[in-house]
Design a protein around this motif. Structure first.
Motif, mmCIF file in Angstrom:
data_model
loop_
_atom_site.group_PDB
_atom_site.id
_atom_site.type_symbol
_atom_site.label_atom_id
_atom_site.label_comp_id
_atom_site.label_asym_id
_atom_site.label_seq_id
_atom_site.Cartn_x
_atom_site.Cartn_y
_atom_site.Cartn_z
ATOM 1 N N UNK A 181 47.888 46.554 35.926
ATOM 2 C CA UNK A 181 47.923 45.744 37.405
ATOM 3 C C UNK A 181 46.658 45.093 37.360
ATOM 4 N N UNK A 182 47.202 43.976 38.622
ATOM 5 C CA UNK A 182 46.101 42.929 38.747
ATOM 6 C C UNK A 182 44.813 43.564 39.277
ATOM 7 N N UNK A 183 43.716 43.083 38.672
ATOM 8 C CA UNK A 183 42.302 43.831 39.111
ATOM 9 C C UNK A 183 41.438 42.457 38.680
ATOM 10 N N UNK A 184 40.170 42.821 39.197
ATOM 11 C CA UNK A 184 39.081 41.841 38.876
ATOM 12 C C UNK A 184 38.764 41.717 37.481
ATOM 13 N N UNK A 185 38.649 42.873 36.750
ATOM 14 C CA UNK A 185 38.636 42.755 35.504
ATOM 15 C C UNK A 185 39.447 42.083 34.624
ATOM 16 N N UNK A 186 40.704 42.119 35.083
ATOM 17 C CA UNK A 186 41.899 41.617 34.244
ATOM 18 C C UNK A 186 41.817 39.949 34.472
ATOM 19 N N UNK A 187 41.441 39.630 35.727
ATOM 20 C CA UNK A 187 41.267 38.235 36.282
ATOM 21 C C UNK A 187 40.156 37.756 35.188
ATOM 22 N N UNK A 188 39.198 38.333 35.082
ATOM 23 C CA UNK A 188 37.921 37.844 34.322
ATOM 24 C C UNK A 188 38.359 37.686 32.844
ATOM 25 N N UNK A 189 39.068 38.654 32.094
ATOM 26 C CA UNK A 189 39.405 38.711 30.817
ATOM 27 C C UNK A 189 40.361 37.430 30.647
ATOM 28 N N UNK A 190 41.393 37.447 31.525
ATOM 29 C CA UNK A 190 42.405 36.373 31.539
ATOM 30 C C UNK A 190 41.778 35.182 31.552
ATOM 31 N N UNK A 191 40.839 34.697 32.324
ATOM 32 C CA UNK A 191 40.126 33.401 32.633
ATOM 33 C C UNK A 191 39.332 33.167 31.113
ATOM 34 N N UNK A 192 38.830 34.231 30.379
ATOM 35 C CA UNK A 192 38.232 33.880 29.255
ATOM 36 C C UNK A 192 39.022 33.453 28.225
ATOM 37 N N UNK A 193 40.183 34.092 28.233
ATOM 38 C CA UNK A 193 41.494 33.866 27.253
ATOM 39 C C UNK A 193 41.805 32.453 27.514
ATOM 40 N N UNK A 194 42.267 32.222 28.686
ATOM 41 C CA UNK A 194 42.855 30.922 28.970
ATOM 42 C C UNK A 194 41.849 29.849 28.616
ATOM 43 N N UNK A 195 40.552 29.932 29.122
ATOM 44 C CA UNK A 195 39.536 29.091 28.858
ATOM 45 C C UNK A 195 39.377 28.696 27.179
ATOM 46 N N UNK A 196 39.534 29.794 26.263
ATOM 47 C CA UNK A 196 39.316 29.520 24.833
ATOM 48 C C UNK A 196 40.551 28.875 24.299
ATOM 49 N N UNK A 197 41.748 29.136 24.887
ATOM 50 C CA UNK A 197 43.050 28.258 24.488
ATOM 51 C C UNK A 197 42.909 26.853 24.767
ATOM 52 N N UNK A 198 42.222 26.408 25.972
ATOM 53 C CA UNK A 198 42.163 25.225 26.404
ATOM 54 C C UNK A 198 41.118 24.352 25.324
ATOM 55 N N UNK A 207 34.715 51.571 28.995
ATOM 56 C CA UNK A 207 34.496 51.169 27.471
ATOM 57 C C UNK A 207 35.638 50.114 26.895
ATOM 58 N N UNK A 208 36.927 50.584 27.304
ATOM 59 C CA UNK A 208 38.046 50.070 26.636
ATOM 60 C C UNK A 208 37.903 48.498 27.426
ATOM 61 N N UNK A 209 37.572 48.360 28.563
ATOM 62 C CA UNK A 209 37.580 47.069 29.252
ATOM 63 C C UNK A 209 36.356 46.124 28.749
ATOM 64 N N UNK A 210 35.236 46.857 28.602
ATOM 65 C CA UNK A 210 34.175 46.141 27.920
ATOM 66 C C UNK A 210 34.362 45.677 26.469
#
Length: 623
Positions: A422-439, A359-362
Motif C-alpha cells: 500500500x501507499x507509504x512514505x517508504x514506497x514513495x521514496x523507493x518509487x522516486x529513486x527508480x523513476x529518477x534513474x529511468x529519467x 530490512x527488506x525495505x532497506x
C-alpha cells in the motif's frame, strides 16, 4: 562484544527494577514494603550496577584485544586456551570422582555387609555385581584425558614463554585420579581438596607468566599510544583510521564473524524441535532476523553487503569493458548507505517481524542506489563512445544493453512494489529513486543519440550545444524536484512517523548537498550561460562574403565555418565555440586580448601555437 550488545550491558534489567511497569509500586515502595523486601530491592539494584560495570570492563578489554598486533593476539588466545584447559581438567576430575564415589559407596556397603568368598566366584561377583571393572574404566579414562591435557598445556606454555613447565606441574593434572586409586582417600572430602589444589598449580604458573610480562604489556600500551599520537599529529585522524583499518583487516574480520554467527543459528535450526520443520523461506527469514539483532551483527551484515555489491559493480564493469573506474567505491558506498539506513531506522531495536520488514525495505533502497551507481559508470562511457566516433559495435551494444537493464529493472521493481504494498512514505521514496534513474538513463540516451547524429554529419551543427543543454537541464531539473520531494517526505516521516538524531542529521546533509548545492550550481551555470549568450549576441555576424574571403576553419573546433562571429580584435569563430570559450574566460582564444576592449584589427592572425591550449575545450560540457 556481541553477547554484551545482546544484553544491552545490563541496562534493561536496571530499568525494570528502578522503573517497573506498575507505577503504584514505584510510588509506594519505600512506604509499604517490609524491611526484608527493601533490602532485596536495593540488593537487586546493586547487583545490576555491578553487572553493568563488569560488562563495560569486559567490553573495554575486548576492544583492547581487538586492536592488538597479531603476534600479541596469538599469545592472548593461547593463554585463554590454557585457562580453558585447566578448567576442563578440573571439571573432568570432579565429574569422574563424583561417579566413582557413588560406585565406591555401593562397593563399600556390599563388601562389608555380605560375606564374599575370596575365590574365583568371589572375584567374578566383584567384577559383575559391584562393577569394579567400570570403576577402573572411569579412572583410567580420566587418567588418559588428564595426561593429554597436561601435554597440551605444556605445549602452550612452551609456545608462549619458550620454556617448558616443571614436570611436577604437568603431573598435577593426574594427581586427583592417581590418589583415587589409593584406599582410604574417599572420606571427608579429601579428594575434592586434592582436586582444587592440583588445579591451582597450573593457574599459579599462568599468574607468574602474566606478572613477568607485565612490563612488556605496559611498554606495548605506551608505544601504541605514542604511535597513535604521532600519526594523528603528522597525518590526521583519517590517516590513522585508514592505517588501522587495513592493519586489522576489519571487513574480513566482520565477514568471518557474521558467517560464524549465521552458522551457529543454522545449527540451532537443525537441533530445535519447534522450528526445525520450518520452510526454506521461514529459515532464511529467521537467519536474517537473527543476523541483525545487535550492533556488531549489523556491522557483519554490512560487510557482507559491501562484499556482494563490490562484485556486482565489478560484473557491470566487465560487461562495459571499463578499467578506469574505482571498482571498490561501490562496496564502500553500499556499506555506508546500508549501515546508515540501519541506524536511521533503529533496526536492532525492532521486534523480529518489524525488523524483517525494515530490512527488506532497506534492501530495496540499496538496490535503487546500486542502479544510480551503474548509471554513473555507463553514462561517461556512452558520451565517450558517441563523441569519439568509436566504431566498436561490441562496446556500443554492451553499453546500450546496460541502459536497457537500467530501464527494465526499475519498471519491474515498481510494478511489483505497487502491486504488493500500500501507499507509504517508504514506497514513495523507493518509487522516486527508480523513476529518477529511468529519467536519467533516458537523458543519457538522448544526448548519446545527438552525439551520434553529429558524428555522421558532414557540416557543423551549431544547435547541438543548445539541444544538449536543454536535455540535460530537463534531467537536472527533474532530479532537483525529486530531491525536494524526498526532503519533504523525510520531514513528514520525522514529524509523524519516527524521528531521531540520525534521521535529522541525514536530512540536513541531504538538504545541503542535494538541494542547496544543486540549486546554487544550477543557478551559476544559468547565469554564466546567459551572460555568454548576451556577449555573443553583441558581436557582429560574419557575412558570406567575409567567410569566403577568409576561407579558413574555426580555430577552436577546426570545423568549416558556415556562419561565424567576429570579435573586436577581428578574429572569426563559431558562435557556439566562442560561447563555450567564454564559459572559461573573457579573452580572445588567439590574441588573448579582452574581447570587449581590444582594438579592431584588419588582419586576422592564425597563430596555431595556441591551438594546443584549446584541446580540452572542444568537447567540454561546462554548462
Amino acid at each position: 562484544m556481541d553477547e554484551l550488545f545482546k544484553t544491552s550491558f545490563g541496562f534493561p534489567d536496571l530499568v525494570d527494577i528502578v522503573f517497573p511497569v506498575n507505577n503504584d509500586f514505584v510510588n509506594n515502595t519505600l512506604n509499604q514494603i517490609e524491611i526484608g523486601e527493601s533490602a532485596q530491592y536495593y540488593k537487586a539494584i546493586f547487583l545490576s550496577f555491578i553487572k553493568i560495570i563488569v560488562s563495560c570492563l569486559i567490553f573495554c578489554s575486548s576492544s583492547c584485544l581487538f586492536v592488538l598486533p597479531a603476534r600479541y593476539l596469538y599469545l592472548v588466545y593461547f593463554h585463554v586456551v590454557s585457562v580453558c584447559i585447566v578448567l576442563l581438567s578440573y571439571w573432568a576430575n570432579i565429574q569422574t570422582l563424583k561417579v566413582v564415589y557413588g560406585k565406591y559407596e555401593n562397593f563399600e556397603t556390599d563388601a562389608f555387609n555380605k560375606d564374599i568368598p575370596w575365590n574365583v566366584d568371589g572375584f567374578l561377583y566383584l567384577f559383575t555385581e559391584l562393577q569394579v571393572a567400570y570403576f577402573l574404566y572411569l579412572l583410567f579414562r580420566n587418567l588418559i584425558l588428564q595426561f593429554v591435557l597436561s601435554l597440551v598445556f605444556d605445549f602452550l606454555q612452551v609456545f608462549t614463554t619458550n620454556q617448558s613447565i616443571h614436570k611436577v606441574f604437568s603431573f598435577s593434572f593426574t594427581i586427583p585420579t592417581l590418589v583415587a586409586f589409593l584406599p582410604g582417600t574417599w572420606k571427608h572430602g579429601f579428594l575434592n581438596t586434592v582436586t582444587v589444589l592440583s588445579t591451582l598449580l597450573p593457574l599459579f604458573i599462568m599468574l607468574k607468566t602474566l606478572w613477568l610480562n607485565l612490563f612488556t604489556i605496559t611498554n606495548l600500551i605506551r608505544n601504541g599510544y605514542s604511535r597513535t599520537r604521532e600519526t594523528i599529529n603528522n597525518f590526521g585522524i583519517s590517516a590513522l583510521v585508514e592505517v588501522e583499518w587495513n592493519r586489522l583487516q576489519i571487513p574480513s574480520v566482520l565477514r568471518i564473524f557474521w558467517a560464524i554467527r549465521v552458522l551457529e543459528q543454522i545449527l540451532y535450526l537443525l537441533t530445535d524441535m519447534e522450528i526445525q520443520n520450518e520452510t526454506l523461506f521461514g529459515a532464511v527469514k529467521y537467519l536474517l532476523i537473527k543476523g541483525c539483532d545487535t550492533f556488531t551483527a549489523v556491522l557483519g551484515m554490512t560487510s557482507f553487503v559491501s562484499y556482494f555489491c563490490h562484485y556486482i559493480g565489478a560484473f557491470f564493469q566487465w560487461v562495459l569493458l571499463t578499467e578506469d573506474v574505482d571498482d571498490k567505491s561501490i562496496g564502500t558506498i553500499s556499506a555506508v548507505l546500508f549501515y546508515i539506513l540501519a541506524l536511521q531506522t533503529g533496526l536492532t531495536g525492532l521486534d523480529p517481524e518489524k525488523r524483517f520488514i525494515r530490512l527488506y525495505r532497506n534492501v530495496c533502497l540499496l538496490c535503487a542506489a546500486l542502479l544510480h551507481y551503474i548509471h554513473n559508470v555507463v553514462n561517461p562511457l556512452l558520451m565517450s563512445l558517441s563523441a569519439s566516433h568509436n566504431p566498436s559495435l561490441n562496446r556500443h551494444l554492451r553499453a546500450l544493453l546496460v541502459c536497457g537493464f537500467l530501464i527494465v529493472f526499475p519498471i519491474t521493481m515498481l510494478t511489483y512494489l505497487w502491486s504488493h504494498h500500500s501507499v507509504s512514505t517508504w514506497l514513495l521514496a523507493v518509487s522516486s529513486f527508480n523513476i529518477e534513474i529511468i529519467i536519467k538513463v533516458l537523458v543519457s540516451l538522448a544526448v548519446y543519440s545527438l552525439f551520434l547524429i553529429d558524428a555522421y554529419r558532414t557540416t557543423f551543427w551549431e544547435k547541438l550545444d543548445d539541444y544538449v543543454y536543454y536535455i540535460k537541464s530537463f534531467g537536472n531539473t527533474v532530479e532537483f524536484c525529486f530531491g525536494i520531494f524526498l526532503f519533504l517526505n523525510g520531514v513528514y516521516i520525522m514529524a509523524f512517523v519516527s524521528g531521531g538524531a540520525v534521521r535529522a542529521s541525514m536530512m540536513c546533509i541531504h538538504a545541503y548537498f542535494n538541494i542547496w548545492c544543486d540549486a546554487r550550481d544550477g543557478w551559476r551555470v544559468f547565469i554564466k550561460r546567459r551572460t555568454a549568450v548576451k556577449k555573443i549576441e553583441s558581436l557582429p555576424e560574419a557575412t558570406s562574403v567575409q567567410l569566403s574571403e577568409l576561407d579558413d576553419v574555426c580555430a577552436i573546433c577546426y570545423q568549416n565555418m558556415g556562419s561565424a562571429k567576429i570579435t573586436k580584435c577581428n578574429h572569426y569563430f563559431h558562435g557556439v565555440c566562442l560561447r563555450k570559450w567564454l564559459y572559461v574566460q573573457d579573452r580572445c582564444p588567439l590574441c588573448h586580448d579582452i574581447l570587449y576592449k581590444a582594438e579592431m584589427s584588419n588582419v586576422q592572425t592564425q597563430d596555431t601555437s595556441h591551438f594546443q591550449n584549446l584541446q580540452n575545450v572542444i568537447d567540454a560540457d561546462n554548462y
